[in-house]
Structure formats: C-alpha cells, structure tokens
Design a protein around this motif. Structure first.
Motif, PDB file in Angstrom:
ATOM      1  N   GLU A   1     -97.779  51.205 -15.046  1.00  0.00           N
ATOM      2  CA  GLU A   1     -98.025  52.588 -15.435  1.00  0.00           C
ATOM      3  C   GLU A   1     -99.503  52.841 -15.753  1.00  0.00           C
ATOM      4  O   GLU A   1    -100.037  53.910 -15.505  1.00  0.00           O
ATOM      5  CB  GLU A   1     -97.172  52.897 -16.672  1.00  0.00           C
ATOM      6  N   GLU A   2    -100.158  51.811 -16.313  1.00  0.00           N
ATOM      7  CA  GLU A   2    -101.556  51.977 -16.684  1.00  0.00           C
ATOM      8  C   GLU A   2    -102.472  51.618 -15.500  1.00  0.00           C
ATOM      9  O   GLU A   2    -103.700  51.599 -15.650  1.00  0.00           O
ATOM     10  CB  GLU A   2    -101.842  51.062 -17.887  1.00  0.00           C
TER      11      GLU A   2
ATOM     12  N   ARG B   1    -102.399  42.220 -20.263  1.00  0.00           N
ATOM     13  CA  ARG B   1    -103.173  43.463 -20.159  1.00  0.00           C
ATOM     14  C   ARG B   1    -104.664  43.165 -20.362  1.00  0.00           C
ATOM     15  O   ARG B   1    -105.511  43.618 -19.585  1.00  0.00           O
ATOM     16  CB  ARG B   1    -102.660  44.451 -21.209  1.00  0.00           C
TER      17      ARG B   1
ATOM     18  N   GLU C   1     -94.751  44.468 -14.169  1.00  0.00           N
ATOM     19  CA  GLU C   1     -93.989  45.721 -14.105  1.00  0.00           C
ATOM     20  C   GLU C   1     -94.342  46.629 -15.278  1.00  0.00           C
ATOM     21  O   GLU C   1     -94.406  47.842 -15.151  1.00  0.00           O
ATOM     22  CB  GLU C   1     -92.494  45.403 -14.196  1.00  0.00           C
ATOM     23  N   GLN C   2     -94.551  46.004 -16.420  1.00  0.00           N
ATOM     24  CA  GLN C   2     -94.844  46.775 -17.627  1.00  0.00           C
ATOM     25  C   GLN C   2     -96.250  47.390 -17.573  1.00  0.00           C
ATOM     26  O   GLN C   2     -96.515  48.411 -18.193  1.00  0.00           O
ATOM     27  CB  GLN C   2     -94.732  45.891 -18.879  1.00  0.00           C
ATOM     28  N   LEU C   3     -97.140  46.722 -16.842  1.00  0.00           N
ATOM     29  CA  LEU C   3     -98.533  47.179 -16.832  1.00  0.00           C
ATOM     30  C   LEU C   3     -98.804  48.235 -15.773  1.00  0.00           C
ATOM     31  O   LEU C   3     -99.841  48.901 -15.774  1.00  0.00           O
ATOM     32  CB  LEU C   3     -99.469  45.980 -16.587  1.00  0.00           C
TER      33      LEU C   3
END
Ligand code: SF4
Ligand code: SF4
Ligand code: FES
Lengths: 322, 297
Positions: B110-111, B63, B106-108
């Motif tokens: 959304e932001e 991130r 994939e986790q990032l």
C-alpha cells in the motif's frame, strides 16, 4: 592432536584451597569431544577428577558444564571447535548451581523449579475411554519444547537467576509452556496466574543466554515471551511488565518511535505515586546533566503510514486466526 | 562514502549525548550519513514489540530495509546493540524464507514499498573491524588512549543468538570491542560479565534485580582495575550509568565507574573536544578518564 584443558577443580575435603585451576595435556583424535578428553584425563592422568556423563551422544543430559565460559554439553562440543587456534580450553562446572566436586553440581534446585510448575497434564472432564487426543499441529508445535533433555545448560547461564535465586528460570519455564500450550490441559489460566507472579515470566531479561546455551533448540526465552503474550490475553494486564509492553507498542504505533519520557510513567501507572517518586532521584540527576529525552516527542515523517500499517497487519492477523 | 544510518530511539532520547557524538565520528571516518528516521523509518521494536507480535515487528523492519533499498543504500549503519540484534534477527527470518518475505511485502504494498532482501544492517563497531580495519583506524588517532584501562561491555543483542548475527561467518565480531580499544591505544580489562545482561530490560519490572546486575558488572570491572567501561549499546549505558548511584546504595560501596559510549571513545582518541562528545552529560562523571588522558574537562 594435543590439547590442554584448564579445569576448575573443587574438593570439599581439601581444606587448604577453596577451588583451583589445574591444567591437563592429553593426546586425542581430531574428532574428539571435550568429554572424550576429560574421560581420557580421568582414566590416564588423574583418577581424582570427577565429572558426570552417560550416553556420550547428547541424549541423557548429564554432561552439561561450562566450556570457555559458556554452558555446553561436553559430549556435544568438539575440541577443534572449542580451541580453533590450539589454545587452552577452560572447563568449569555449570553456573547457578552448588558444586559437589570438580565438574559435578547439585541439581536439586533445578528439579525443585521444575516441580514448581506442576509438570504434568491436568485435563478436565471425565476420562476418555481411549487416550486424551490432541490435534496434530498442536503436538508438532510442542515437539520443540518436548525435546528438552533437562541438562540444565540454560539454567547455568541464566542472567536473571544469577541475581535472584527465586527466578523460576528457563528450563522450568519452558516446561511450563509445554503444558500452557497443550490444548488438552485445563489449568492454563491457573498456570498463567502463577507464572505471572514475581519470579515468573516477567523477570526474564530477554538476554538470549538460554537460547544460545540450549543444545536441543528448545529456545526457552521464546517460550517465555509466548507466555507473556498468553498471560496478557488471559487478562493479566496489570503487571509492570504487561504495561511496559503495551505502552511501548502504543508509542511506536502513534509516533513511530519510542517516547522514553512517558514510557516509565505509563508503565507504573499515572496514579502509582510511590513508585513514580522512585523515578525522582534518577530523573532529577538526568535532568541536571542534560541527559533527558525530548519533552516534545515529534513523530516520524508520514506517521500516518505507520499507523495504517499497524491497523492493516492486525486486521490481516485477525482474519488469519478465524 | 554514502551510507544509510539508523540511530535508534535511545540515542535521541535517554542518551542524547550519543547521537551527535556518533555523527561526528562517522563523518571523520569518511561516512556520509543518510538518516533513515528522516525518511520515516520507525523503531525496530527492540524485542518488546516482538514479544507481543513478531510479524508486526518484522513488517516494520522490512519497511526500514525497503526505504534503504529504495535510496540505493542497502548498507545500514546502526549504533545500538539492541537495534542491531533485532534488525539482524528480522532480516534472517525474512531472507531465509521467501514465502514469509512475500507475506511481509504484502503489508508494505500500500505504501509502494517492497523489501528485496538486500539490506545489510551493521553496527558501527562491526564496520570499523570489517571495512576500515585496525591499521587504518590507527591513522585516525590524534590522542592515543595510553595508560587508560578499559572494560568492554557488549550488550546481549550484539553477541546472541550467534546464528542471526552470523558470528561464525564473521568471527572478528566476537572480540571487536577489545580490538578497537587496543587500536586506540588503551589497555583491555577482561571480565566475565562483558557479554552478560546489563539489567535494563527488567528495570521497571524488578528494579532490585536489574540494579544488582549493574552492581555485579561495575564492581567486577572496577575491582579488576578498570578506569572506565565502554559499550556499543545505549540501553546498557542507561542502566550502567544512570542506575550506578542506585547500585552504590544497594551494594553499600563506592563504585563511580564512568561508562563511555563507543563513539565517544573513538572521538576522544580522534582528538575531539570532550564537550562535543557529550561527556559531561553522564550521571557518573567521566572526568577521571579525561584527567588520565591529560585533557581539560
Ligand atoms: S532470556 Fe531470560 S530465561 Fe533465558 S537466560 Fe536470559 S534471563 Fe534467563
Ligand atoms: S531447555 Fe535446553 S538447555 Fe535447558 S534443560 Fe532443556 S535441553 Fe537443556
Ligand atoms: S553424556 Fe549424555 S548428554 Fe552428554
């Protein structure tokens, strides 16, 4: 190719000098190892030089010693790597061990520590007709630790052992992991209870010396970290180490960065007064010098994104485990 | 030159003297810092988060890297050996495995962030030896550190494991601290403990062992004639400076070896006011160093 080895010598029968450095210059092939050069010294220059070796191919684990200050297998260390600019190569016995003579050390402490972790399989239930079987993936995962050749290089350079001879130290802890993570073993919780005590998994400084020293990629420190996690999962959450980890992770989750003022307090527990008083003089000195973390800990901008990310990652990991 | 900057937590927490000193020195060296914490970047996890959840740690560092990429400043300056090591390790894992990187990304999503794999986090120390060079560094010296005898102390994470720090590719990183100290005019006091552990990570777990490490390193450097010790790691500073009084009690001897942050040393040599370098904020007084340099404290 000419090379000069500066060897740390010691002879218990020599009452004049406790130990001394001796330089030897020999002519070796470009592809020679430090061990080749040492054997040449012993055979052609000075028969009194003692060292231990056998396989000469990084299998038996008998030739671990310090080369230029760090533990290596001598047979696995090229002269051209140890001395890129042709300078002298410093050769010393392993650290954290009593020297018997020259480069030969007493491995008793090493083996005592391995014995301390009960390094054998302790399954439960009736003995199966055939073998005790385990899933393939579990054994593949364990193959990494099982490749340990018990050379002691990791133990030689362990910084925690250097200040505390009771520390179980990396090789034996890696061996413990080999059984803690073996699905056939029934003593996991008991093993973790023992490893959770003083001198066990929490006394490792995470210095990476053992990872760097290991010639076989065992990465003992990574195994120790995995056992910390397993110990916490098994319910051993009351140690300072476990609390420190929890408090640390909480702090990042809630503000995006470390709250250093509250971290030590949470680690020892709010009501652990005697231990908290121990922070007193240090805290007071820091305060007087203006060396103090901010009292008001401001979260990073958009901290809600960070909190959401923590939740999301944990949810994904939870799903994967199922 | 514009550059992304990650100061770490400790330079703004337990070692508040480091952050302003580093900013002054970086500006003098011509760096215009874009501070990533102001853009929402988080703690690297310092290896502690990683022992519990390495994936989560990698996501957090990805991130930060993605934030730096987004502002087109993939070169990131760090001022902490621990941040450096943790970031290098995370970066290595992600860059060497595209599937893993995709999983992290994939986790990032959304932001609205994505890490492309171009970030290059480097400690100020490395930037000095790799980008500025010793000849150029010397031109910044207004107050040569002549006669000052300094012991280097690296901090574990900037020297090990050598693979993720790419030491083979950048052999100059291995003796970077010594070379910078010499370029500033000081004399290097070599000692075997310079790449060992300071003890900080086990301070709250086993204080005696942790303090013993402080004893060993500071007495060794002192007995070899060092006037002070220099470190690129604020965590080492916390232990070597903050717990030196405990070390003196435990060893039952006088030590009083000032521990100087690398940026403070650079600042001193650049002629900055010691007050601006926060030298008064140490537990072990740095006055001896200033006296030796004939600077008013
Ligand atoms: S990481 Fe832990 S076990 Fe490994 S050498 Fe350092 S203190 Fe010892
Ligand atoms: S873990 Fe590695 S360094 Fe340690 S004894 Fe085993 S093979 Fe040797
Ligand atoms: S001689 Fe067998 S490991 Fe080196």
């Amino acid at each position: 190719m000419e090379v000069t080895l500066s060897v740390r010598r010691y002879n218990p029968d020599d009452k004049e000098r406790p130990s001394w450095w001796q330089d030897y210059t020999v002519d070796v092939e470009r592809t020679a190892s430090v061990l080749d050069a040492l054997i040449k010294v012993r055979e052609e220059v000075d028969g009194s030089l003692s060292l231990r070796c056998s396989c000469r191919s990084a299998i038996c684990g008998s030739c671990a010693m310090r080369v230029n200050g760090h533990a290596h297998l001598a047979c696995n260390t090229k002269i051209i790597e140890a001395s890129q600019d042709g300078s002298k190569i410093r050769v010393e016995p392993m650290g954290n061990a009593a020297v018997v003579k020259d480069l030969v050390v007493d491995m008793k402490m090493f083996w005592d520590k391995v014995r301390q972790v009960s390094p054998w399989l302790q399954p439960a239930g009736p003995e199966p007709a055939g073998e005790y079987t385990a899933p393939n993936e579990a054994m593949l995962h364990l193959a990494g630790v099982m490749s340990c050749i018990m050379c002691g290089a990791c133990v030689s350079d362990c910084t925690s052992l250097e200040v505390d001879k009771n520390f179980i130290a990396p090789a034996a802890l890696a061996k413990a992991y080999r059984f803690v993570a073996d699905p056939r073993d029934a003593q996991t919780v008991e093993r973790l209870r023992m490893l959770n005590e003083y001198s066990g998994i929490w006394d490792c400084t995470r210095c990476y010396e053992c990872v760097q020293a290991c010639p076989k990629g065992v990465a003992p420190m990574d195994r120790i970290m995995a056992m910390r996690d397993k110990a916490m999962e098994a319910g051993f959450t009351k140690t300072y180490g476990a609390r420190h980890t929890d408090a640390f992770v909480d702090s990042i989750e809630h503000s995006g960065w470390l709250d250093e003022l509250r971290l030590p307090i949470k680690t020892v527990g709010m009501f652990n007064l005697p231990k908290l008083m121990g922070f007193g003089p240090v805290g007071l000195r820091a305060l007087m010098r203006g060396k103090m973390p901010p009292i008001f800990h401001t979260p990073v901008p958009n901290v809600k994104n960070v909190r959401r990310l923590f939740k999301k990652v944990r949810a994904t990991q939870g799903r994967e485990q199922k | 030159m514009k550059i992304a900057f990650w100061p770490g937590c400790v330079s703004r927490g337990g070692c508040p003297e480091l952050y302003p000193a580093a900013k002054k020195v970086a500006a003098q060296l011509g760096y215009e810092l874009d501070e990533l914490q102001e853009r929402g970047a988080t703690c690297t996890g310092a290896g502690v988060l990683q022992e519990k959840n390495q994936f989560l740690g990698d996501v957090l560092n990805a991130r930060t890297f993605a934030i730096a990429e987004k502002i087109n400043l993939p070169d990131i300056m760090t001022i902490c050996s621990t941040c450096q090591g943790v970031m290098s390790q995370a970066n290595k894992r992600m860059k060497s495995n595209p599937d893993y990187l995709a999983k992290v990304n994939e986790q990032l999503q959304e932001e609205g962030l994505q890490y492309k794999g171009t970030a290059n986090p480097r400690h100020l120390l490395w930037m000095i030896v790799e980008d500025i060079g010793m000849d150029k560094l010397k031109t910044y010296v207004r107050r040569p550190l002549k006669g000052l005898r300094l012991a280097p102390f690296y901090g574990c994470y900037i020297v090990r494991p050598s693979g993720s720090l790419e030491l083979k590719l950048h052999p100059e990183r291995e003796d970077s601290l010594e070379r910078v100290m010499e370029a500033l005019g000081a004399e290097v006091v070599d000692f075997p403990g310079k790449t060992r552990c300071c003890g900080f990570p086990i301070l709250t777990i086993n204080e005696r062992n942790s303090v013993q490490m402080v004893v060993n390193h500071t007495t060794d450097a002192k007995d070899r004639g060092a006037d002070a010790m220099v470190t690129p790691c604020p965590l080492c500073h916390l232990n070597l400076d903050g717990y030196q009084p405990s070390a003196m009690l435990q060893a039952n001897r006088e030590i009083n070896l000032p521990i100087i942050h690398l940026p403070q040393l650079l600042g001193l040599a650049m002629g900055f006011d010691p007050q601006d370098m926060g030298l008064k904020r140490h537990i072990i007084s740095a006055k001896k160093v200033l006296t030796k340099l004939q600077v008013a404290a």
